[in-house]
Design an enzyme around this catalytic site. Structure first.
Site, PDB file in Angstrom:
ATOM      1  N   GLU A   1      -8.645  -1.585   5.820  1.00  0.00           N
ATOM      2  CA  GLU A   1      -7.297  -1.711   6.643  1.00  0.00           C
ATOM      3  C   GLU A   1      -7.617  -2.073   7.975  1.00  0.00           C
ATOM      4  O   GLU A   1      -6.928  -2.717   8.786  1.00  0.00           O
ATOM      5  CB  GLU A   1      -6.273  -0.432   6.422  1.00  0.00           C
TER       6      GLU A   1
ATOM      7  N   GLN B   1       0.800  -1.144   0.048  1.00  0.00           N
ATOM      8  CA  GLN B   1       0.000  -0.006   0.078  1.00  0.00           C
ATOM      9  C   GLN B   1       0.954   1.232  -0.099  1.00  0.00           C
ATOM     10  O   GLN B   1       1.515   1.327   0.881  1.00  0.00           O
ATOM     11  CB  GLN B   1      -1.004   0.030   1.340  1.00  0.00           C
TER      12      GLN B   1
ATOM     13  N   SER C   1       1.051   6.489   2.470  1.00  0.00           N
ATOM     14  CA  SER C   1       1.744   7.502   3.312  1.00  0.00           C
ATOM     15  C   SER C   1       2.951   8.145   2.600  1.00  0.00           C
ATOM     16  O   SER C   1       3.711   7.454   1.900  1.00  0.00           O
ATOM     17  CB  SER C   1       2.237   6.858   4.611  1.00  0.00           C
TER      18      SER C   1
ATOM     19  N   GLU D   1      -5.166   8.443  17.751  1.00  0.00           N
ATOM     20  CA  GLU D   1      -5.719   9.805  18.014  1.00  0.00           C
ATOM     21  C   GLU D   1      -6.694  10.060  16.588  1.00  0.00           C
ATOM     22  O   GLU D   1      -7.895  10.532  16.956  1.00  0.00           O
ATOM     23  CB  GLU D   1      -4.930  10.816  18.000  1.00  0.00           C
TER      24      GLU D   1
HETATM   25  C1  LIG Z   1       4.413  -0.737  11.439  1.00  0.00           C
HETATM   26  C2  LIG Z   1       3.755   0.404  10.517  1.00  0.00           C
HETATM   27  C3  LIG Z   1       3.407   0.084   8.927  1.00  0.00           C
HETATM   28  C4  LIG Z   1       2.960   0.930   8.251  1.00  0.00           C
HETATM   29  N1  LIG Z   1       2.581   0.330   7.051  1.00  0.00           N
HETATM   30  C5  LIG Z   1       2.435   1.276   5.921  1.00  0.00           C
HETATM   31  C6  LIG Z   1       1.909   0.828   4.755  1.00  0.00           C
HETATM   32  O1  LIG Z   1       1.990  -0.315   4.314  1.00  0.00           O
HETATM   33  N2  LIG Z   1       1.546   1.953   3.679  1.00  0.00           N
HETATM   34  C7  LIG Z   1       1.298   3.090   4.005  1.00  0.00           C
HETATM   35  O2  LIG Z   1       0.869   4.090   3.228  1.00  0.00           O
HETATM   36  N3  LIG Z   1       1.681   3.579   5.328  1.00  0.00           N
HETATM   37  C8  LIG Z   1       2.162   2.696   6.347  1.00  0.00           C
HETATM   38  N4  LIG Z   1       2.288   3.105   7.645  1.00  0.00           N
HETATM   39  C9  LIG Z   1       2.065   4.592   7.841  1.00  0.00           C
HETATM   40  C10 LIG Z   1       0.802   4.823   8.833  1.00  0.00           C
HETATM   41  O3  LIG Z   1      -0.233   5.045   8.213  1.00  0.00           O
HETATM   42  C11 LIG Z   1       1.286   6.379   9.361  1.00  0.00           C
HETATM   43  O4  LIG Z   1       2.179   6.309  10.003  1.00  0.00           O
HETATM   44  C12 LIG Z   1       0.018   6.736  10.169  1.00  0.00           C
HETATM   45  O5  LIG Z   1      -1.148   7.107   9.319  1.00  0.00           O
HETATM   46  C13 LIG Z   1       0.442   8.055  10.995  1.00  0.00           C
HETATM   47  O6  LIG Z   1       0.994   8.873   9.931  1.00  0.00           O
HETATM   48  P1  LIG Z   1       2.394   9.732  10.269  1.00  0.00           P
HETATM   49  O7  LIG Z   1       3.432   8.487  10.752  1.00  0.00           O
HETATM   50  O8  LIG Z   1       2.831  10.568   9.312  1.00  0.00           O
HETATM   51  O9  LIG Z   1       2.234  10.733  11.628  1.00  0.00           O
HETATM   52  P2  LIG Z   1       1.504  12.102  11.852  1.00  0.00           P
HETATM   53  O10 LIG Z   1       0.289  12.097  10.888  1.00  0.00           O
HETATM   54  O11 LIG Z   1       2.643  13.312  11.431  1.00  0.00           O
HETATM   55  O12 LIG Z   1       0.837  12.123  12.982  1.00  0.00           O
HETATM   56  C14 LIG Z   1       1.977  12.644  14.346  1.00  0.00           C
HETATM   57  C15 LIG Z   1       0.969  12.629  15.586  1.00  0.00           C
HETATM   58  O13 LIG Z   1       0.124  13.739  15.312  1.00  0.00           O
HETATM   59  C16 LIG Z   1      -1.273  13.052  15.692  1.00  0.00           C
HETATM   60  N5  LIG Z   1      -2.204  13.722  14.731  1.00  0.00           N
HETATM   61  C17 LIG Z   1      -2.177  14.046  13.580  1.00  0.00           C
HETATM   62  N6  LIG Z   1      -3.204  14.501  13.089  1.00  0.00           N
HETATM   63  C18 LIG Z   1      -4.058  14.654  14.088  1.00  0.00           C
HETATM   64  C19 LIG Z   1      -5.515  15.043  14.157  1.00  0.00           C
HETATM   65  N7  LIG Z   1      -6.194  15.687  13.261  1.00  0.00           N
HETATM   66  N8  LIG Z   1      -5.829  15.079  15.516  1.00  0.00           N
HETATM   67  C20 LIG Z   1      -5.194  14.409  16.474  1.00  0.00           C
HETATM   68  N9  LIG Z   1      -4.140  13.793  16.711  1.00  0.00           N
HETATM   69  C21 LIG Z   1      -3.474  14.095  15.327  1.00  0.00           C
HETATM   70  C22 LIG Z   1      -1.009  11.597  15.499  1.00  0.00           C
HETATM   71  O14 LIG Z   1      -1.948  10.795  16.286  1.00  0.00           O
HETATM   72  C23 LIG Z   1       0.502  11.272  15.839  1.00  0.00           C
HETATM   73  O15 LIG Z   1       0.358  11.046  17.233  1.00  0.00           O
HETATM   74  C24 LIG Z   1       2.717   2.392   8.617  1.00  0.00           C
HETATM   75  C25 LIG Z   1       3.107   2.793   9.954  1.00  0.00           C
HETATM   76  C26 LIG Z   1       3.660   1.684  10.709  1.00  0.00           C
HETATM   77  C27 LIG Z   1       4.111   2.436  12.063  1.00  0.00           C
END
Ligand SMILES: Cc1cc2nc3c(=O)[nH]c(=O)nc-3n(C[C@H](O)[C@H](O)[C@H](O)COP(=O)(O)OP(=O)(O)OC[C@H]3O[C@@H](n4cnc5c(N)ncnc54)[C@H](O)[C@@H]3O)c2cc1C
Length: 391
Positions: free
Chosen positions: A229, A111, A114, A360
């Protein structure tokens, strides 16, 4: 004959002709697909029989009891998220092309949503796809791409019109992960493994025939993937005392001299595991054909917090042994969320409240879409994507 009897008869037919002990997993799963037992609610010819999705649990239990191979374990992202997206938005030709090898595990899926600047707010993504005749030219970077190192196909969402607001200018594609211009690099996790990757796409050409859904409808298609998902991450239905709580009980039963406080904690976690299991059974029975609703977020939150609590408890029970770790050698796993010792489980479970949408963000979804609470602040929703400041 009832529908339950019909699918069970098909299971017996499958097991009689393809003994799981002696049949190669791909061959077994191919035969399962051809008998309509892959996703029983999918149409005939697409791995199903057009029956109620409730019957899938009956099929899965019967086949698991016979130690049959699991398509979900071999191709978790393809099985749990790719297949329902292809079924809902793909053409007949795409269903024919993708579903069977996805189910047998011959073609693994990943997928590509991100990006370094777009995680929770994935609709702000920057990877571009520009039309060139019958093809699209894709440039950009994705991150956290689980199992990209094994994948043949990726579910890609890219920006096709930067003049529209973020949710409206995206299109969904199936990208050949082994084609020219796709560069997959490992990202190492704190478990020592590199289950996920960063993926760079430089002038990658995707035929228009590999588009899923209409141009500009990428967000709508992506929602199908995302809803599935959550269910596929949080919606597992292990047997009673199965899953992670089994590990806690194993350590508990092997030791002695536990305190009443520890007994209380174990009892609380056992009840939680059972409530989660029953909630998931209920959700799977209520689910009709198509895209699951926001209720998938309930299981997703609960499973993430529960898994962390159980793995904390197990490591506590182990005492000093809980600090020992097998190896930090860098490996490229073939499975997701896998752990072969409680210590690794403890580290891996930390990611449960991030992957597939953070806890969150799940709370926001539940607050807004199920409880009707006021929405999160969204100042960029109506602005053209190109006019929104970003780093
Ligand atoms: C083990 C693992 C596997 C993954 N596999 C995939 C994959 O196969 N394909 C893919 O596309 N992605 C994948 N991901 C990515 C995952 O979907 C993202 O890490 C996740 O959506 C959070 O995005 P970010 O890491 O950019 O954090 P951010 O969006 O930058 O968030 C940082 C912090 O801010 C908080 N936050 C952000 N917005 C809000 C809001 N509106 N209200 C309250 N709090 C908020 C979040 O909860 C978090 O604590 C994976 C992640 C992990 C850890």
């Amino acid at each position: 004959m009832s529908q339950t009897d019909e699918v069970l008869e098909r299971c017996e037919h499958l097991l009689a002709r393809h003994d799981p002990a002696t049949t190669k997993p791909r061959e077994f799963l191919g035969a399962q697909f051809d008998l309509g037992l892959a996703w029983v609610h999918f149409p005939e010819g697409a791995g199903g029989l057009g029956l109620s999705p409730r019957l899938q649990k009956t099929i899965n239990e019967r086949l698991a009891a016979a130690h049959a191979p699991s398509a979900a374990a071999r191709n978790p992202i393809g099985y749990g998220m790719g297949a329902p997206t292809i079924l809902t938005h793909g053409s007949d030709a795409q269903r024919q092309r993708y579903l069977r090898p996805l189910f047998t595990g011959e073609e693994i899926w990943c997928q590509l949503f991100s990006e370094p600047g777009a995680g929770s707010d994935v609709a702000s993504l920057s990877t571009t796809a520009v039309r060139d005749g019958d093809e699209w030219i894709v440039n950009g970077q994705k991150v956290w791409t689980t199992l990209a190192h094994l994948s043949r196909w990726g579910m890609l969402v890219a920006r096709t019109n930067p003049d529209l607001p973020k949710h409206k200018g995206m299109t969904y594609f199936v990208i050949d992960m082994q084609g020219p211009g796709v560069d997959v690099r490992p990202l190492r996790q704190m478990t020592g493994e590199a289950e996920f990757n960063e993926v760079f796409m430089s002038d990658v050409r995707i035929p228009d025939a590999e588009r899923l859904g209409d141009v500009g409808e990428g967000w709508h298609v992506a929602l199908t993937t995302l809803m599935n998902e959550r269910v596929s991450i949080g919606g597992a239905i292990p047997p009673r005392e199965g899953g992670l709580i089994r590990e806690a009980l194993r350590v508990w039963r092997a030791g002695q001299g536990w305190t009443d406080v520890q007994r209380d904690e174990l009892t609380k976690l056992w009840i939680e595991a059972e409530v989660l299991r029953l909630t998931n059974i209920r959700a799977s029975q209520l689910r009709t054909v198509g895209t699951p609703g926001p209720e998938g977020s309930v299981s997703k939150i609960m499973a993430a917090e529960h898994n962390k609590a159980v793995s904390n408890f197990v490591v506590d029970l182990l005492g000093a042994e809980g600090m020992l770790y097998t190896t930090f050698e860098m490996v490229r796993p073939e499975a997701t969320m896998a752990w072969d010792c409680p210590q690794k489980g403890f580290l891996r479970m930390r990611a449960n409240s991030i992957e597939g949408g953070t806890t969150e963000v799940m709370k926001n979804i539940l607050g807004e879409r199920m409880l009707g609470l006021p929405g999160d602040v969204r100042v960029d929703k109506a602005l053209p994507w190109k006019d929104v400041p970003r780093s």
